[in-house]
Write a protein that holds these residues in place. Structure first.
Motif, PDB file in Angstrom:
ATOM      1  N   ALA A  24    -113.100  46.991  18.557  1.00  0.00           N
ATOM      2  CA  ALA A  24    -112.570  46.650  17.233  1.00  0.00           C
ATOM      3  C   ALA A  24    -111.367  47.519  16.895  1.00  0.00           C
ATOM      4  N   VAL A  25    -111.465  48.823  17.214  1.00  0.00           N
ATOM      5  CA  VAL A  25    -110.344  49.740  16.963  1.00  0.00           C
ATOM      6  C   VAL A  25    -109.138  49.338  17.804  1.00  0.00           C
ATOM      7  N   SER A  26    -109.371  48.980  19.069  1.00  0.00           N
ATOM      8  CA  SER A  26    -108.261  48.592  19.952  1.00  0.00           C
ATOM      9  C   SER A  26    -107.575  47.326  19.457  1.00  0.00           C
ATOM     10  N   ARG A  27    -108.392  46.334  19.050  1.00  0.00           N
ATOM     11  CA  ARG A  27    -107.799  45.078  18.553  1.00  0.00           C
ATOM     12  C   ARG A  27    -106.940  45.333  17.321  1.00  0.00           C
ATOM     13  N   PHE A  28    -107.430  46.193  16.413  1.00  0.00           N
ATOM     14  CA  PHE A  28    -106.659  46.434  15.187  1.00  0.00           C
ATOM     15  C   PHE A  28    -105.322  47.102  15.502  1.00  0.00           C
ATOM     16  N   PHE A  29    -105.344  48.168  16.329  1.00  0.00           N
ATOM     17  CA  PHE A  29    -104.106  48.896  16.597  1.00  0.00           C
ATOM     18  C   PHE A  29    -103.152  48.123  17.500  1.00  0.00           C
ATOM     19  N   ALA A  30    -103.639  47.039  18.117  1.00  0.00           N
ATOM     20  CA  ALA A  30    -102.739  46.157  18.871  1.00  0.00           C
ATOM     21  C   ALA A  30    -102.202  45.030  17.992  1.00  0.00           C
ATOM     22  N   GLY A  31    -102.703  44.934  16.770  1.00  0.00           N
ATOM     23  CA  GLY A  31    -102.345  43.838  15.879  1.00  0.00           C
ATOM     24  C   GLY A  31    -101.199  44.168  14.943  1.00  0.00           C
ATOM     25  N   PRO A  32    -100.839  43.219  14.067  1.00  0.00           N
ATOM     26  CA  PRO A  32     -99.644  43.364  13.232  1.00  0.00           C
ATOM     27  C   PRO A  32     -99.810  44.268  12.013  1.00  0.00           C
ATOM     28  N   LEU A  33    -101.034  44.685  11.656  1.00  0.00           N
ATOM     29  CA  LEU A  33    -101.246  45.470  10.435  1.00  0.00           C
ATOM     30  C   LEU A  33    -101.307  46.967  10.696  1.00  0.00           C
ATOM     31  N   SER A  34    -101.122  47.380  11.932  1.00  0.00           N
ATOM     32  CA  SER A  34    -101.342  48.788  12.279  1.00  0.00           C
ATOM     33  C   SER A  34    -100.107  49.656  12.106  1.00  0.00           C
ATOM     34  N   GLN A  35     -98.968  49.072  11.698  1.00  0.00           N
ATOM     35  CA  GLN A  35     -97.759  49.862  11.537  1.00  0.00           C
ATOM     36  C   GLN A  35     -97.959  50.912  10.453  1.00  0.00           C
ATOM     37  N   MET A  41    -113.026  45.506  -3.920  1.00  0.00           N
ATOM     38  CA  MET A  41    -111.994  44.780  -3.186  1.00  0.00           C
ATOM     39  C   MET A  41    -110.609  44.921  -3.825  1.00  0.00           C
ATOM     40  N   ALA A  42    -110.526  44.844  -5.148  1.00  0.00           N
ATOM     41  CA  ALA A  42    -109.215  44.888  -5.809  1.00  0.00           C
ATOM     42  C   ALA A  42    -108.520  46.221  -5.545  1.00  0.00           C
ATOM     43  N   ALA A  43    -109.266  47.326  -5.707  1.00  0.00           N
ATOM     44  CA  ALA A  43    -108.683  48.643  -5.470  1.00  0.00           C
ATOM     45  C   ALA A  43    -108.287  48.804  -4.004  1.00  0.00           C
ATOM     46  N   PHE A  44    -109.122  48.279  -3.104  1.00  0.00           N
ATOM     47  CA  PHE A  44    -108.803  48.362  -1.677  1.00  0.00           C
ATOM     48  C   PHE A  44    -107.482  47.667  -1.373  1.00  0.00           C
ATOM     49  N   PHE A  45    -107.297  46.445  -1.885  1.00  0.00           N
ATOM     50  CA  PHE A  45    -106.070  45.716  -1.562  1.00  0.00           C
ATOM     51  C   PHE A  45    -104.846  46.380  -2.184  1.00  0.00           C
ATOM     52  N   ARG A  46    -104.997  47.021  -3.359  1.00  0.00           N
ATOM     53  CA  ARG A  46    -103.858  47.749  -3.933  1.00  0.00           C
ATOM     54  C   ARG A  46    -103.419  48.861  -2.978  1.00  0.00           C
ATOM     55  N   GLU A  47    -104.384  49.633  -2.473  1.00  0.00           N
ATOM     56  CA  GLU A  47    -104.054  50.702  -1.531  1.00  0.00           C
ATOM     57  C   GLU A  47    -103.490  50.151  -0.223  1.00  0.00           C
ATOM     58  N   PHE A  48    -104.073  49.043   0.220  1.00  0.00           N
ATOM     59  CA  PHE A  48    -103.642  48.441   1.482  1.00  0.00           C
ATOM     60  C   PHE A  48    -102.180  48.004   1.416  1.00  0.00           C
ATOM     61  N   PHE A  49    -101.792  47.246   0.378  1.00  0.00           N
ATOM     62  CA  PHE A  49    -100.421  46.740   0.283  1.00  0.00           C
ATOM     63  C   PHE A  49     -99.429  47.859  -0.017  1.00  0.00           C
ATOM     64  N   ALA A  50     -99.896  48.942  -0.647  1.00  0.00           N
ATOM     65  CA  ALA A  50     -99.001  50.073  -0.899  1.00  0.00           C
ATOM     66  C   ALA A  50     -98.659  50.817   0.384  1.00  0.00           C
TER      67      ALA A  50
END
Length: 622
Positions: free
Chosen positions: A566-577, A596-605
């Motif tokens: 799972a870790v390998s797939r994520f870091f090979a994917g487009p969101l790992s930058q 969920m709302a707080a998580f997505f705020r942190e994620f997009f930031a």
């Protein structure tokens, strides 16, 4: 077609009518005034009217428009200032005011639905008469999650297709995609089974000429020493043919014939041996098998037929589960409603319930829907079909344009009317479109192959009086030849939007039509560079998008941080930058503690992504 003017008090409302309403001709305006006139002139109560439209958003808007129009009519009669000709004869009428007040007070009884909402309401309200369990939930029930276990159980235990046929079905789709298709696609007419395939092959062999099939095919095999075909499969199929001709273990032998779509027959074909420059001699029984058995094997292994066969077999347990759990899918709702109309007491309840029926967006109706409508509502005092064949765009949802024309023919020429005035577009644009589609070279613009004829274009009049002039001297309809939509072409689009923006209400006034999602994404990136907001409307499903796949990878690594894959797939994917393990643990903590709302705020930031990916992610987050 005669024009239909709902504001004219001399326009008759009675009977069956089909109204062709081109874009911008005031279709909803006509429906809302039709409701008011039915109340005032025909003594139709608000709960006796039924309006059906295509989407829930359209149903909400129609309900709001009808209510606001009734309020305006009441205000006009109360003040004595009539804006519409048909109201003049009701001036001073206490009965007219009473009827409008009563309709507004009880407007929650207004029957305005989507077709699926209507079917669900009627099947719920009259479940005893319909002989069905009372449905719960709504028409968008999450069937995939609710029934996925039962579907997998069905696939494991079914005997409609054999394992070799199932492998053929799964060649171009995995089990998840097959499950989605079985849940979402309507059943076809393919009702066969593996038992039927076996019976067809055994019957054919009983009519075969005498001979030793196993021996003859071994002679063919010896002719070609080098072959792309798997020798193990060829040997197994030769042995299977021998057993079949001896009548031993027919089903097991037939399954062996299905391997590699009947590789033995393709190997032994004359065409293949000619290419190999092998002996052209064709043993008689081999020739018979190629002409009689091979087509049966090919038919038994055709992927499309196999899927339809599986979907048909799934339908009965699928319907039983839907009824048991009260989950009615859109297609099942329609089919259940159609079948329930066979019960006279249920159909009688429906027919006595309504006096006036208006079907909006009728060009997007399918055969089952029209069967429901025509069975229930033909013969009512007021039955209106409103649509425009030029706007029929939902064939992928089973919309059938020929249903529109069959209904129009059933109503007859005297029932056909049109709304012929465009109140939305400038006179110049209306004139340009009339010239374009009325030109003799494109007059046969809508070819109907099913009826071997064309539908003529009917010009519309311009309702706006003041011309719109952007001040550039160009005509309202222009054509450009662009060889490659890049560079200067993008700059032209941006410049046109900037130049026209002061003359329009906002950026929502612009629409850019593209040939592909990729092209749309490139244009959006160009607009973003120039701070021009935009929103893409794609036919692609978010559930099958790159964003959905990336989001699943993100949640996998958050919930299973010790899963190396799972870790390998994520870091090979487009969101790992610009994301490290510390950030992932912080997101996991935010998700678990703040939601969920707080998580997505942190994620997009934190993430550094753009273009179509971030737009799709925002939609998924919402």
């Amino acid at each position: 077609m005669r024009p239909f003017n709902i504001l004219d008090p001399n326009t008759s409302l009675y009977g069956e009518k089909i109204l062709e309403a081109s874009a911008g001709t005031g279709k909803t305006f006509a429906i809302e005034h039709l409701a008011a006139r039915l109340l005032l002139e025909c003594n139709v109560e608000i709960e006796e009217m039924l309006a059906i439209t295509y989407t829930r958003a359209a149903a909400r808007e129609l309900k709001m428009r009808i209510r606001e129009n009734l309020k305006e009519a009441l205000s006009a009669l109360s003040s004595g200032e009539c804006a519409w000709p048909y109201l003049k004869k009701h001036l001073g009428s206490k009965e007219a005011i009473r009827r409008l007040e009563g309709a507004l007070a009880g407007f929650e009884r207004a029957q305005i639905f989507t077709i699926h909402g209507f079917c669900q309401r009627m099947l719920s309200e009259f479940s005893l008469e319909a002989r069905c369990l009372q449905p719960t939930g709504d028409e968008a029930a999450p069937l995939g999650k609710a029934l996925s276990g039962e579907l997998l159980d069905f696939l494991e235990k079914q005997e409609t297709v054999c394992p070799e046929q199932m492998r053929e079905i799964l060649k171009k789709r995995d089990i998840d995609r097959l499950s989605k298709q079985l849940l979402n696609q309507p059943p076809g007419e393919e009702r066969g089974s593996f038992e039927d395939d076996c019976r067809d092959i055994e019957e054919a062999i009983r009519s075969a000429p005498p001979g030793d099939a196993e021996e003859e095919f071994r002679r063919i095999e010896s002719l070609c020493k080098y072959s792309k075909f798997d020798r193990t499969i060829l040997a197994a199929q030769i042995e299977a043919l021998g057993r079949l001709f001896r009548g031993a273990q027919p089903k097991e032998a037939i399954r062996n014939l299905f391997l590699d779509k009947g590789a033995l027959f393709r190997f032994a074909s004359l065409t293949n041996r000619q290419q190999k420059k092998a002996d052209f001699f064709q043993p008689p029984l081999v020739d018979w098998c190629l002409r009689h058995l091979h087509p049966l094997v090919q038919r038994a292994m055709e992927p499309r037929r196999l899927f339809q066969r599986l979907r048909f077999a799934w339908q009965e347990p699928f319907e039983a589960l839907l009824e048991e759990r009260g989950l009615f899918s859109p297609d099942f709702l329609l089919e259940r409603m159609r079948r329930s109309l066979a019960y006279p007491d249920f159909a009688a309840k429906m027919k006595s319930r309504f006096t006036a029926v208006i079907i909006d967006e009728f060009q997007d109706t399918d055969k089952v829907q029209w069967e429901i409508f025509s069975t229930l509502f033909r013969g009512l005092p007021f039955f209106y079909l409103v649509g425009d064949p030029k706007q029929s765009i939902y064939r992928f949802r089973n919309a059938d344009l020929y249903t529109y024309y069959r209904a129009r023919d059933a109503f007859g020429p005297d029932a056909a009317y049109s709304l012929d005035t465009n109140y939305r577009s400038s006179p110049e644009l209306v004139s340009a479109l009339n010239d374009l589609f009325g030109d003799q070279h494109v007059s046969e613009w809508l070819w109907l192959p099913g009826e071997n004829r064309t539908e003529p274009y009917r010009p519309v009049k311009a309702g706006l009086k003041e011309p719109w002039d952007p001040g550039d001297g160009y005509k309202p309809l222009q054509f450009f030849r662009v060889e490659n939509l890049k560079g200067a072409s993008y700059a032209f689009i941006v410049e046109e939007i900037r130049r026209l923006r002061p003359h329009l209400a906002g950026y929502r006034s612009f629409a850019i039509l593209v040939q592909s999602n990729q092209q749309g994404a490139l244009i959006q990136e160009e607009l973003q560079k120039h701070a021009i907001p935009s929103a893409a409307k794609s036919r692609a499903s978010l559930g099958e998008s790159l964003a959905m796949e990336a989001l699943e990878e993100l949640f996998d690594v958050l919930f299973f941080p010790r899963d190396a894959s799972a870790v390998s797939r994520f870091f090979a994917g487009p969101l790992s930058q610009n994301v490290d393990l510390e950030t992932l643990f912080f997101w996991k903590e935010t998700l678990e503690q703040k939601g969920m709302a707080a998580f997505f705020r942190e994620f997009f930031a934190k993430t550094q992504i753009g273009g179509a990916l971030v737009r799709d992610l925002l939609q998924l987050a919402e």
